[in-house]
Design a protein around this motif. Structure first.
Motif, short mmCIF file in Angstrom:
data_model
loop_
_atom_site.label_atom_id
_atom_site.label_comp_id
_atom_site.label_asym_id
_atom_site.label_seq_id
_atom_site.Cartn_x
_atom_site.Cartn_y
_atom_site.Cartn_z
N HIS A 206 -126.21 35.70 20.37
CA HIS A 206 -127.43 34.91 20.52
C HIS A 206 -128.64 35.60 19.87
O HIS A 206 -129.03 36.68 20.28
CB HIS A 206 -127.68 34.67 22.01
CG HIS A 206 -128.85 33.79 22.30
ND1 HIS A 206 -128.76 32.60 22.98
CD2 HIS A 206 -130.16 33.93 21.97
CE1 HIS A 206 -129.96 32.06 23.07
NE2 HIS A 206 -130.83 32.84 22.47
N HIS B 28 -122.45 35.84 24.38
CA HIS B 28 -121.84 35.02 25.43
C HIS B 28 -120.83 34.08 24.80
O HIS B 28 -120.87 33.84 23.60
CB HIS B 28 -122.92 34.25 26.20
CG HIS B 28 -123.72 33.28 25.37
ND1 HIS B 28 -123.25 32.03 25.00
CD2 HIS B 28 -124.97 33.37 24.83
CE1 HIS B 28 -124.18 31.40 24.29
NE2 HIS B 28 -125.23 32.19 24.16
N HIS C 275 -129.45 23.52 20.42
CA HIS C 275 -129.23 22.90 21.74
C HIS C 275 -130.15 23.48 22.80
O HIS C 275 -130.76 24.53 22.62
CB HIS C 275 -127.76 23.10 22.17
CG HIS C 275 -127.33 24.53 22.30
ND1 HIS C 275 -127.53 25.27 23.44
CD2 HIS C 275 -126.69 25.35 21.44
CE1 HIS C 275 -127.02 26.48 23.27
NE2 HIS C 275 -126.52 26.58 22.05
N HIS D 276 -132.71 26.20 21.59
CA HIS D 276 -132.17 27.35 20.85
C HIS D 276 -131.54 26.90 19.54
O HIS D 276 -130.78 25.94 19.51
CB HIS D 276 -131.11 28.05 21.72
CG HIS D 276 -130.34 29.13 21.03
ND1 HIS D 276 -130.94 30.13 20.29
CD2 HIS D 276 -129.01 29.39 20.99
CE1 HIS D 276 -130.01 30.94 19.81
NE2 HIS D 276 -128.84 30.52 20.22
N HIS E 247 -118.98 30.52 23.79
CA HIS E 247 -119.49 29.19 23.42
C HIS E 247 -118.40 28.16 23.65
O HIS E 247 -118.32 27.14 22.96
CB HIS E 247 -119.96 29.19 21.97
CG HIS E 247 -121.27 28.48 21.76
ND1 HIS E 247 -121.37 27.11 21.69
CD2 HIS E 247 -122.53 28.95 21.63
CE1 HIS E 247 -122.64 26.77 21.50
NE2 HIS E 247 -123.37 27.88 21.47
N HIS F 286 -120.47 34.17 20.91
CA HIS F 286 -121.65 33.89 20.09
C HIS F 286 -122.66 35.01 20.28
O HIS F 286 -122.84 35.51 21.39
CB HIS F 286 -122.27 32.54 20.50
CG HIS F 286 -123.63 32.31 19.92
ND1 HIS F 286 -123.85 32.29 18.56
CD2 HIS F 286 -124.85 32.15 20.51
CE1 HIS F 286 -125.15 32.09 18.35
NE2 HIS F 286 -125.77 32.01 19.51
N HIS G 78 -129.22 28.41 16.35
CA HIS G 78 -128.39 29.51 15.87
C HIS G 78 -128.74 29.86 14.42
O HIS G 78 -129.20 29.00 13.66
CB HIS G 78 -126.91 29.10 15.88
CG HIS G 78 -126.29 28.96 17.23
ND1 HIS G 78 -124.95 29.20 17.44
CD2 HIS G 78 -126.79 28.60 18.44
CE1 HIS G 78 -124.65 28.99 18.72
NE2 HIS G 78 -125.76 28.61 19.35
N TRP H 154 -128.32 39.03 22.81
CA TRP H 154 -127.24 39.05 23.81
C TRP H 154 -126.04 38.29 23.30
O TRP H 154 -126.12 37.65 22.23
CB TRP H 154 -127.75 38.57 25.17
CG TRP H 154 -128.20 37.14 25.31
CD1 TRP H 154 -129.28 36.57 24.70
CD2 TRP H 154 -127.62 36.14 26.14
NE1 TRP H 154 -129.40 35.27 25.12
CE2 TRP H 154 -128.41 34.97 26.00
CE3 TRP H 154 -126.51 36.11 27.00
CZ2 TRP H 154 -128.12 33.78 26.68
CZ3 TRP H 154 -126.23 34.93 27.68
CH2 TRP H 154 -127.03 33.79 27.52
N HIS I 189 -130.68 25.50 26.15
CA HIS I 189 -129.90 26.60 26.72
C HIS I 189 -129.74 26.49 28.24
O HIS I 189 -129.21 27.39 28.89
CB HIS I 189 -130.46 27.96 26.32
CG HIS I 189 -129.38 28.92 25.93
ND1 HIS I 189 -128.57 29.54 26.86
CD2 HIS I 189 -128.93 29.33 24.72
CE1 HIS I 189 -127.70 30.31 26.23
NE2 HIS I 189 -127.90 30.20 24.93
CU1 C2O Z 1 -127.02 31.41 23.44
CU2 C2O Z 1 -125.52 28.19 21.37
O1 C2O Z 1 -126.23 29.81 22.41
#
Ligand code: C2O
Ligand code: CU
Length: 452
Positions: free
Chosen positions: A78, A118, A433, A386, A120, A76, A388, A116, A435
């Motif tokens: 971010h 990462h 969601h 957060h 998921h 993902h 998306h 960034w 974080h």
């Molecule tokens: Cu940094 Cu759903 O993510």
């Protein structure tokens, strides 16, 4: 033919030609923070800290993930406002990428700034063991800094020998979350980083921790915040500088800081985080070379990103209540699924994320319309919330004056109601969601659907 071959999954036919970047996900062992060799780490790339991915504002960029982990993963981006199909959320936007498979992401960002990336999928474990990195989108016209320093902030949860201890404890997941034991910057404990004497340096700080909120300060330094969460500060917003007060960065948040390095070679500036015992150094910047003789007031101004500005007066308000709601164990059947507990809920429902249960959005939005999201924190903890795919603006809070910042992650304070506003201009299903990954994985999660 012949493209692909073994290991190509259902959606693998998206490979064609060379990608701009190959991102290898693999098991790893390495020395973190001067302890023993840490086993059971995960990493992107062959060696060293995670690779920095650099895109150019407005340009297409293709990246191919090569999954050499023993389990499924996704990536993902971010804070990047990408097409829904590139967002990297298993089941919701793509199939999980199985071991041995590859997956091609097509990224394009009209926003410049610090972001960034990462996984998921099995997110707590994969991020906590080391999978994440910084993604920079360079401005069309690069601002004139003498150096650009990426800084990944992260606490690993290691014992004295440098081995991982349990990544979370249920009783902590039910409260503020489980903290790491060793603070690192770019995977090293209190590194010293060389910067040009008398130079204007852009520090790009990213909180890539799974839990911790960092309260950061820079000793004795001429510095100022120039962007938060990827977005330049509007001209009329001046925040206290970390040279005078501390800057709070919740999990997932970023800050770009312009630092005027001391002119005398050998002098250092220290980055500190607040700790129960007082401010603790986590990195040092040492001036090297002949002075560039630049001053903070000569710093370049960053150009605002093309985010549509929401009009609260014509917005519909949608409410989201975040509460503590311990419940029976959630199903752990999905490979990218939960931690086996539920402790949290949004609008009274403990959400599951990264599972094939993708039928019920928390809310449906219409493309092009303006919305106020009312985030009501009914818990005594702070939560970095957060969203998306879309950037929102902070509007007002019941507890504090909030600057009108654009962001993708808002640190919702204890007991606070925070209104944020956005234009629903990116169709698709967008994860929404906390974080603190333990909170996300124990109920504080869901998604918004923007209908085209
Ligand atoms: Cu940094 Cu759903 O993510
Ligand atoms: Cu939370």
């Amino acid at each position: 033919m012949g493209i692909g071959g073994a290991g190509l999954g259902l959606y693998g036919g998206r490979r064609l030609g060379a990608a701009d970047f190959d991102l290898l996900a693999m098991p790893d062992e390495r020395r973190v923070a001067g302890r023993g060799i840490t086993r059971e780490m995960l990493c992107y790339g062959e060696a060293g800290p995670p690779p920095l991915i650099r895109l150019r504002q407005g340009e297409d960029f293709e990246l191919e993930l090569d999954n050499r982990l023993p389990e499924a993963t996704t990536v993902h981006w971010h804070g990047l406002r990408v097409d829904n199909a590139e967002d990297g959320v298993p089941f919701l936007t793509q199939a999980p990428v199985e071991p041995g498979e590859r997956w091609r992401y097509r990224l394009c960002s009209n926003d410049a700034g610090t972001f960034w990336y990462h996984p998921h999928c099995n997110t707590l474990e994969q991020i906590a063991r080391g999978l994440c990195g910084l993604l920079v989108v360079d401005e069309d016209t690069p601002p004139d800094f003498d150096a650009d320093v990426p800084l990944l902030l992260r606490d690993f949860r290691l014992d004295e020998q440098g081995q991982f201890i349990s990544l979370f404890e249920a009783r902590r997941a039910a409260r503020g979350g489980t903290l790491g034991t060793v603070t690192t910057v770019n995977w090293r404990a209190a590194p010293t980083i060389e910067v040009p004497s008398g130079g204007l340096v852009r520090l790009r700080l990213a909180n890539v921790d799974v839990t911790r909120t960092y309260a950061l300060s820079l000793d004795d330094a001429a510095c100022t915040i120039v962007a938060l969460d990827g977005h330049p500060l509007p001209a009329d917003v001046v925040l206290p500088s970390p040279g005078r007060e501390s800057l709070l960065l919740g999990a997932g948040q970023r800050a770009d800081i312009a630092l005027a390095v001391p002119a005398t070679p050998g002098r250092t500036v220290t980055l500190m985080r607040a700790a129960p015992t007082g401010p603790t150094p986590i990195a040092r910047f040492r001036a090297v070379g002949r002075s560039r003789a630049r001053r903070l007031r000569d710093r370049p101004t960053l150009v605002a990103n093309p985010v549509s500005s929401p009009r609260p007066e014509r917005a519909e308000t949608l409410s989201f209540d975040f509460s503590w709601a311990p419940g029976r164990e959630a199903s752990n059947a999905d490979i990218c699924g939960t931690l086996g507990y539920t402790f949290w809920a949004i609008n009274k429902t403990a959400g599951v994320s990264d599972t094939s249960d993708t039928a019920r959005p928390l809310a449906e939005l219409e493309s092009g319309k303006h919305y106020v999201l009312r985030l009501r924190n009914r818990t005594p903890q702070a939560h970095p919330i957060h969203l998306h795919g879309m950037t929102f603006r902070l509007l007002r809070s019941t507890r504090r004056a909030v600057p009108p910042l654009y962001t993708d992650t808002a640190l919702l304070q204890e007991g606070e109601t925070l209104d944020i506003a956005l234009v629903a201009d990116n169709p698709g299903d967008w994860a929404f969601h906390c974080h603190i990954i333990e909170h996300q994985k124990t109920g504080l999660t869901g998604f918004l659907r923007v209908r085209s």
